[in-house]
Design a protein around this motif. Sequence first.
Motif, PDB file in Angstrom:
ATOM      1  N   THR A   5       0.844  -1.194   0.000  1.00  0.00           N
ATOM      2  CA  THR A   5       0.000   0.000   0.000  1.00  0.00           C
ATOM      3  C   THR A   5       0.881   1.246   0.000  1.00  0.00           C
ATOM      4  OG1 THR A   5      -0.108   0.188   2.395  1.00  0.00           O
ATOM      5  CG2 THR A   5      -1.735  -1.257   1.332  1.00  0.00           C
ATOM      6  N   ILE A   6       0.297   2.375  -0.342  1.00  0.00           N
ATOM      7  CA  ILE A   6       1.066   3.618  -0.344  1.00  0.00           C
ATOM      8  C   ILE A   6       1.531   3.967   1.061  1.00  0.00           C
ATOM      9  CG2 ILE A   6      -0.937   5.139  -0.102  1.00  0.00           C
ATOM     10  CD1 ILE A   6       2.293   5.758  -2.186  1.00  0.00           C
ATOM     11  N   LYS A   9       4.502   1.748   1.732  1.00  0.00           N
ATOM     12  CA  LYS A   9       5.606   2.218   0.898  1.00  0.00           C
ATOM     13  C   LYS A   9       6.224   3.490   1.478  1.00  0.00           C
ATOM     14  CE  LYS A   9       6.444   2.236  -4.097  1.00  0.00           C
ATOM     15  NZ  LYS A   9       5.762   2.260  -5.420  1.00  0.00           N
ATOM     16  N   SER A  10       5.373   4.373   1.953  1.00  0.00           N
ATOM     17  CA  SER A  10       5.862   5.620   2.549  1.00  0.00           C
ATOM     18  C   SER A  10       6.657   5.329   3.816  1.00  0.00           C
ATOM     19  CB  SER A  10       4.680   6.545   2.871  1.00  0.00           C
ATOM     20  OG  SER A  10       3.966   6.894   1.706  1.00  0.00           O
ATOM     21  N   ASP A 293       5.583   7.829  -6.428  1.00  0.00           N
ATOM     22  CA  ASP A 293       4.237   7.854  -5.847  1.00  0.00           C
ATOM     23  C   ASP A 293       4.271   8.222  -4.364  1.00  0.00           C
ATOM     24  OD1 ASP A 293       5.516   5.470  -5.302  1.00  0.00           O
ATOM     25  OD2 ASP A 293       3.716   4.225  -5.518  1.00  0.00           O
ATOM     26  N   VAL A 294       5.363   7.863  -3.668  1.00  0.00           N
ATOM     27  CA  VAL A 294       5.516   8.278  -2.269  1.00  0.00           C
ATOM     28  C   VAL A 294       5.714   9.785  -2.188  1.00  0.00           C
ATOM     29  CG1 VAL A 294       7.027   8.153  -0.238  1.00  0.00           C
ATOM     30  CG2 VAL A 294       6.387   6.056  -1.458  1.00  0.00           C
ATOM     31  N   HIS A 297       2.416  11.450  -2.854  1.00  0.00           N
ATOM     32  CA  HIS A 297       1.488  11.207  -1.746  1.00  0.00           C
ATOM     33  C   HIS A 297       1.821  12.077  -0.538  1.00  0.00           C
ATOM     34  CE1 HIS A 297      -0.903   9.139   1.264  1.00  0.00           C
ATOM     35  NE2 HIS A 297       0.188   8.776   1.925  1.00  0.00           N
TER      36      HIS A 297
END
Length: 671
Positions: A5-6, A9-10, A293-294, A297
């Motif tokens: 998931t984001i 990942k973050s 994408d991190v 986000h």
Amino acid sequence: MKAMTIEEKSINTIRCLAMDAVQQANSGHPGTPMALAPAAYVLWMDHLRFNPQNPQWFNRDRFVLSNGHASMLQYAMLHLTGYDLSLDDLRNFRQWGSPTPGHPEYGHTPGIETTTGPLGQGIMTAVGMAMAEAHLAACFNKEEKIIDHYTYVFCSDGDLMEGASHEAASVAGHLGLGKLICLYDNNHITIEGNTSLSYSDDVAKRFESYHWHVQDLGDEGNNLAAISVAFERARTVTDQPSMIILRTHIGYGSPHKQDTPEAHGSPLGEEEIRLTKEFYGWPPDEKFLVPADVEAHMHKAVERGQQWEQEWLTLMAEYKKNYPDLASQLDQYLAQQLPPDWDKAVPVYQPKDGPKATREISKDFINAIADKLPWLIGGSGDLEPSTLTMIKSSGYIEKDKYANRNIAWGIREHVMCAASSGLQLHGGVRPFAATFFIFTDYARPAIRLACIMELPVIYVMTHDSIGLGEDGTTHQPIEQLASLRAMPHLCVIRPADANEASYAWRVAITRTTGPTMLVLTRQKLPIFDRDKVASADNVSKGAYILSKEKGDRADILLMATGSEVQLILEAQQHLLEAGIDARVVSMPSWELFREQPKEYRYEVLPPAVKARLAVEAASPQGWDEWVGERGAVIGISIFGVSAPAKELFKRYGFTVENVVNHATRIFRLKD
């Protein structure tokens, strides 16, 4: 990279940035950032209100990383949420000139609210921030809650082991600071091993006994939902500070170093980092990787922060329309500009007023300016009847009485001075903190951090010497002047009479480049006749010619501070009768004197005059800077004795006769 998931990942981005930065620096603490990354992510992305484009937005939430050794956690969060901290800055972690030093430093890195490092200091400073928020909210909030923010703290077992944290917890609980929220990283590891070696406190019961709201989440260090709910619950408790206890695993994911001291204060090593990244599902050979994408986000924090600030500005505009006088007063609190004639009501003292202790003058000054400077607040460590620091027009700050200006710190010098730094850092108030001079030994770590941050906190230190008398050895400061003068950015002022004390306070109020310490007497001192000697306004220059020699050139320079200036002034006449023409120099502040142009310093202390004598009822250390190789110092190099002050001064050689004898001997040996 495996699917995640984001959020996952973050969080793994935060962890890997910490590992990589510490490894590249070959120095630092990777384990705690790895453990606390989920909690940091939840707080910053879901709860903390801030604007990365304006780190000084006044109504932001404050975040304090009390366990400052975990600095890479904060640096990673600052970078990822859009503060002016680049990936190259993370690569230069702990390097010369980098904005990413080993521990967070206020004024050095955008988004850092206070300098932390010595454990316990951060949580104490945060108490002051929460007090400032409560005070200003009580003074200014109407239907429009223009002052409405939280102070969040991450702290460690080391913070809670330090006795200073007990003082912080006690004060915050007593005052019911509901907008102070702490998360305790309970990772069970210290440098020497498992915390069980030295630590078995029931932290939940401890903080409950201090009247905190406590949530013990147990082993939920990676449970984002549980952590988020805990923060939400903490904010619903408005009459108690909150403690969230979170069991984490230091070095989380490291196959050989998780839950070990090796993950605490050293790089993991290249191979261990590879294995850990594989555990995370991260490219093992990628360093300082921030997936696109991190970045997208977490950079949403920028737009969100700008919106929050704009909403606040709109609220402020409505407030100014509805309450123009209050809005104008708030502007004064925030700017802290001195109004015209702010010190007009300060008394000018004459010899006919009789001898006065300089602590009494401090009381007069505070109350003469209190109404003009409503943002001045402070108190003492349960010593107000002795330090005389009460603002008479106000009561004490208490639970639900936050608008008052006097602070009853209790017998807690550690938190008094650290929280005073927090009050100053928060903004909108100017704090002073008072105790006996000897108890700077308890306050020293907080004073030192205030100096590092160059905060204009005012310290009012009374009972400045053996002149306090019968309390004896334990209470008579001997080495304190020398040691505090050695502290960079601290301005120490020891005034010699009532008018010098008034001007010393003026310096403290107007000085904004660091802390000022006023060192004041318990015993009464004669008031100099300013028609016969120089004006006391020269205190701002640190040293000045109080009484000039009679001829064209002085035979000897007599220097002193505080109560000893009266001795050299009296000695001047005796020496003149003996054919020695002396100059009397009052030196209340070495630091201010050093700041003067060389021409002024040479005018006061002419280099050609080699015969010099300094007199101070304290350690003589440091006086060689002013007396030179041929000069001498009448000082004290042993501890004091319990006896009346007059007896002590006589026994230790602080008499006019001894000054005259020393000066005569120096003059005769000058060639």
